[in-house]
Scaffold this active site. Sequence first.
Site, short mmCIF file in Angstrom:
data_model
loop_
_atom_site.label_atom_id
_atom_site.label_comp_id
_atom_site.label_asym_id
_atom_site.label_seq_id
_atom_site.Cartn_x
_atom_site.Cartn_y
_atom_site.Cartn_z
N HIS A 257 5.82 -6.48 1.45
CA HIS A 257 4.69 -7.15 0.63
C HIS A 257 5.27 -7.84 -0.40
O HIS A 257 4.78 -8.93 -0.86
CB HIS A 257 3.87 -5.88 0.03
CG HIS A 257 2.95 -5.16 0.87
ND1 HIS A 257 1.90 -5.72 1.36
CD2 HIS A 257 3.12 -4.17 1.57
CE1 HIS A 257 1.21 -4.91 2.11
NE2 HIS A 257 1.87 -4.07 2.20
N HIS B 262 -7.09 -3.46 -0.42
CA HIS B 262 -7.07 -3.77 0.97
C HIS B 262 -8.32 -4.89 0.70
O HIS B 262 -8.42 -5.89 1.48
CB HIS B 262 -7.83 -2.76 1.78
CG HIS B 262 -6.54 -1.86 2.52
ND1 HIS B 262 -6.78 -0.73 2.91
CD2 HIS B 262 -5.37 -2.38 2.38
CE1 HIS B 262 -5.64 -0.37 3.51
NE2 HIS B 262 -4.79 -1.12 3.21
#
Length: 392
Positions: free
Chosen positions: A371, A240
């Site tokens: 992703h 993240h």
Amino acid sequence: MIDLAVEGRRLVDFARASYVEGLGFGWLDGSGRTDPDRAVHLWVTCRMVHVFSLAALQGDADAARLARGGVRALTDGPLRDRGPGGWLSSVDLRGRPVGTGKQAYDHAFVLLAASSAVAAGTEGADELLARSWQTFERHFLDGAGLVIDSYPRDLGEPEPYRGANSSMHTVEALLAVAEVTGDRGRREAALAIARHLVGFAGDFGHRLPEHFDPHWTPLPDYHRDRPDDAFRPFGWTPGHSLEWARLLLQLEAAGEAPEPWLLPTARDLFEVGVRHGWEADGAPGFCYTVDWQDRPVVRRRMHWVHAEAVAAAAALHARTGEERYAEHARRWWAFVEDVLVDREGGSWHHELDADNRPTAVTWSGKPDVYHAYQATLLARLDPLRGLAAQLR
């Protein structure tokens, strides 16, 4: 070096089988078949609409068909909850509700999917974008413009929890909407959320806390007893930090008068994420989570972390021209090609154990290609701009 254009097409081809007429996109197993035992999830459906919209913008007619089907499902299918409003988190393959809560994380992906479908000229996408923004603004942004994480089905009293993950994907979605529609207010809303969330990192040595109470007090011990929770794990998440680094650079590039904190903060988040995430346990790959003493907690390697790592490195290289970021990207793409890409079953292995062997502790199968597919595009296009807007 992996051929990113070829790899992107291979990922899209793998994902085509996930379409479930009238419902959205199902959960793919390890060989690319829809898993009959798994629900149709809102976040998976929206990610697939986003991916197929990007592929349609590159001339893939079948992807355009799938994006249309996904938009119809989000507009008229059982995931849309017509009574209380918003969208359910999941339905079974008969269209019956399974997950009845309303999540900001999921609804941010409705915004992202709708904006990409608008860019692709998909029928019904403008209506979906308008409805999804109305829902998000009314229920998932508080009076200060910060993200409220979740509600019960009736959108009554929100859960007494706030999280960085839903806020991060809201920033991503708002940036995409701003670029596709030209609405600069959405970019400013994204900037305010990012400024608030990333501001906490300074108190934690450039490590980003993930969990907060309703007053945005950090909860560093949250889920210490459930460290590998799928969406709310204990500790901090290097992946993240890398994802936020790229988003901060995109915010900077989208601004008429960029704020001076964005680039140095992106650098700091990247450096700390790499220092304590990559080979944190002595083996190649990024550990999923580490504790506040930077010790690995969940040593498994998630495919999405490596996709975000190469994307963040590409963004920092594009922004600064510094070769060290390109070197990082080359090293991590080699890891992806050698370990994550599944040449036999298709797509990428979504999860590896600490010895870099495929496993399925957190997720079963290969539910989406979001992703990985984005990483192949961000490495080839301008990583400082939204994908749908520049492909259009």
